[in-house]
Design a protein around this motif. Structure first.
Motif, PDB file in Angstrom:
ATOM      1  N   PRO A  52      20.604 -23.604 -11.950  1.00 61.11           N
ATOM      2  CA  PRO A  52      19.401 -22.990 -12.493  1.00 61.11           C
ATOM      3  C   PRO A  52      19.432 -21.492 -12.192  1.00 61.11           C
ATOM      4  O   PRO A  52      20.062 -21.052 -11.225  1.00 61.11           O
ATOM      5  N   LYS A  53      18.781 -20.720 -13.006  1.00 57.38           N
ATOM      6  CA  LYS A  53      18.766 -19.269 -12.787  1.00 57.38           C
ATOM      7  C   LYS A  53      17.823 -18.846 -11.667  1.00 57.38           C
ATOM      8  O   LYS A  53      17.964 -17.758 -11.127  1.00 57.38           O
ATOM      9  N   GLY A  54      16.883 -19.709 -11.311  1.00 57.43           N
ATOM     10  CA  GLY A  54      15.973 -19.386 -10.211  1.00 57.43           C
ATOM     11  C   GLY A  54      16.648 -19.564  -8.858  1.00 57.43           C
ATOM     12  O   GLY A  54      17.684 -20.213  -8.731  1.00 57.43           O
ATOM     13  N   ALA A  55      16.032 -18.989  -7.847  1.00 58.63           N
ATOM     14  CA  ALA A  55      16.563 -19.009  -6.482  1.00 58.63           C
ATOM     15  C   ALA A  55      16.114 -20.275  -5.748  1.00 58.63           C
ATOM     16  O   ALA A  55      15.122 -20.270  -5.022  1.00 58.63           O
ATOM     17  N   TYR A  56      16.870 -21.364  -5.955  1.00 64.71           N
ATOM     18  CA  TYR A  56      16.541 -22.650  -5.346  1.00 64.71           C
ATOM     19  C   TYR A  56      17.715 -23.137  -4.510  1.00 64.71           C
ATOM     20  O   TYR A  56      18.852 -23.154  -4.980  1.00 64.71           O
ATOM     21  N   THR A  65       8.978 -26.576  -6.383  1.00 69.55           N
ATOM     22  CA  THR A  65       8.506 -25.206  -6.574  1.00 69.55           C
ATOM     23  C   THR A  65       8.823 -24.598  -7.940  1.00 69.55           C
ATOM     24  O   THR A  65       8.197 -23.604  -8.312  1.00 69.55           O
ATOM     25  N   ALA A  66       9.762 -25.164  -8.674  1.00 71.22           N
ATOM     26  CA  ALA A  66      10.076 -24.625 -10.007  1.00 71.22           C
ATOM     27  C   ALA A  66       8.947 -24.965 -10.982  1.00 71.22           C
ATOM     28  O   ALA A  66       8.222 -25.947 -10.796  1.00 71.22           O
ATOM     29  N   THR A  67       8.831 -24.162 -12.007  1.00 72.71           N
ATOM     30  CA  THR A  67       7.838 -24.454 -13.048  1.00 72.71           C
ATOM     31  C   THR A  67       8.328 -25.633 -13.888  1.00 72.71           C
ATOM     32  O   THR A  67       9.522 -25.957 -13.906  1.00 72.71           O
TER      33      THR A  67
END
Length: 125
Positions: A52-56, A65-67
Motif C-alpha cells: 500500500p502507498k500509506g505508511a503501514y 487505521t487505513a481509510t
C-alpha cells in the motif's frame, strides 16, 4: 531481522524508499493506492510484492487505521495484479508475513504474490 509489528513506521525502510523513487524497482502496477513490483529474490517463477502507498507496518495497523478507500484500493490492486500476471486460472498464493514469528523483514505492510508453478503445501510439517 524480524520486525515487531507494534513498532512505529520507519520511513527509511526499503519500500518507503521505493515509493519515493529513491530506489528503482521492476514495476508491475501502480495506482493511487498501491505499488506492485517484482521481488529481487524470487521464490517462484512469478513473485511480485504489492504494497500500500500509506505508511503501514502490519496488517493490523492497516486494517485498523487505513481509510475504507485505501483498504479497498489495495485489495483490488492485489487482485488486479494476479489477473494481469495470468495466475487466476492455475492458482496463486498470497502471503503477508506480519511480525517476529512470521519473520517479517521490512516494516512496511506487503503481500507476496506467488505463482507460475505448483507451490506445494503451505507449511513444512
Amino acid at each position: 531481522m524480524p520486525i515487531d509489528p507494534t513498532l512505529e513506521y520507519d520511513d527509511q525502510n526499503i519500500f518507503a524508499k521505493i515509493l519515493r523513487k529513491e530506489i528503482p524497482c521492476r514495476q508491475v502496477f501502480e495506482d493511487e493506492w498501491a505499488l506492485a513490483f517484482h521481488d529481487i529474490n524470487p521464490q517462484a517463477p512469478e513473485h511480485v510484492l504489492a504494497i500500500p502507498k500509506g505508511a503501514y507496518v502490519s496488517w493490523d495497523d492497516f486494517s485498523t487505521t487505513a481509510t475504507d478507500a485505501e483498504i479497498a484500493g489495495f485489495v483490488r490492486a492485489v487482485g488486479y495484479v494476479a489477473r494481469e500476471m495470468g495466475l487466476v486460472e492455475t492458482g496463486y498464493r498470497l502471503l503477508a508475513n506480519i511480525g517476529i514469528d512470521s519473520h517479517q523483514e521490512v516494516p512496511h505492510l506487503h503481500v507476496h504474490i506467488f505463482g507460475g508453478k505448483p507451490l506445494g503445501p503451505m507449511l513444512v510439517r
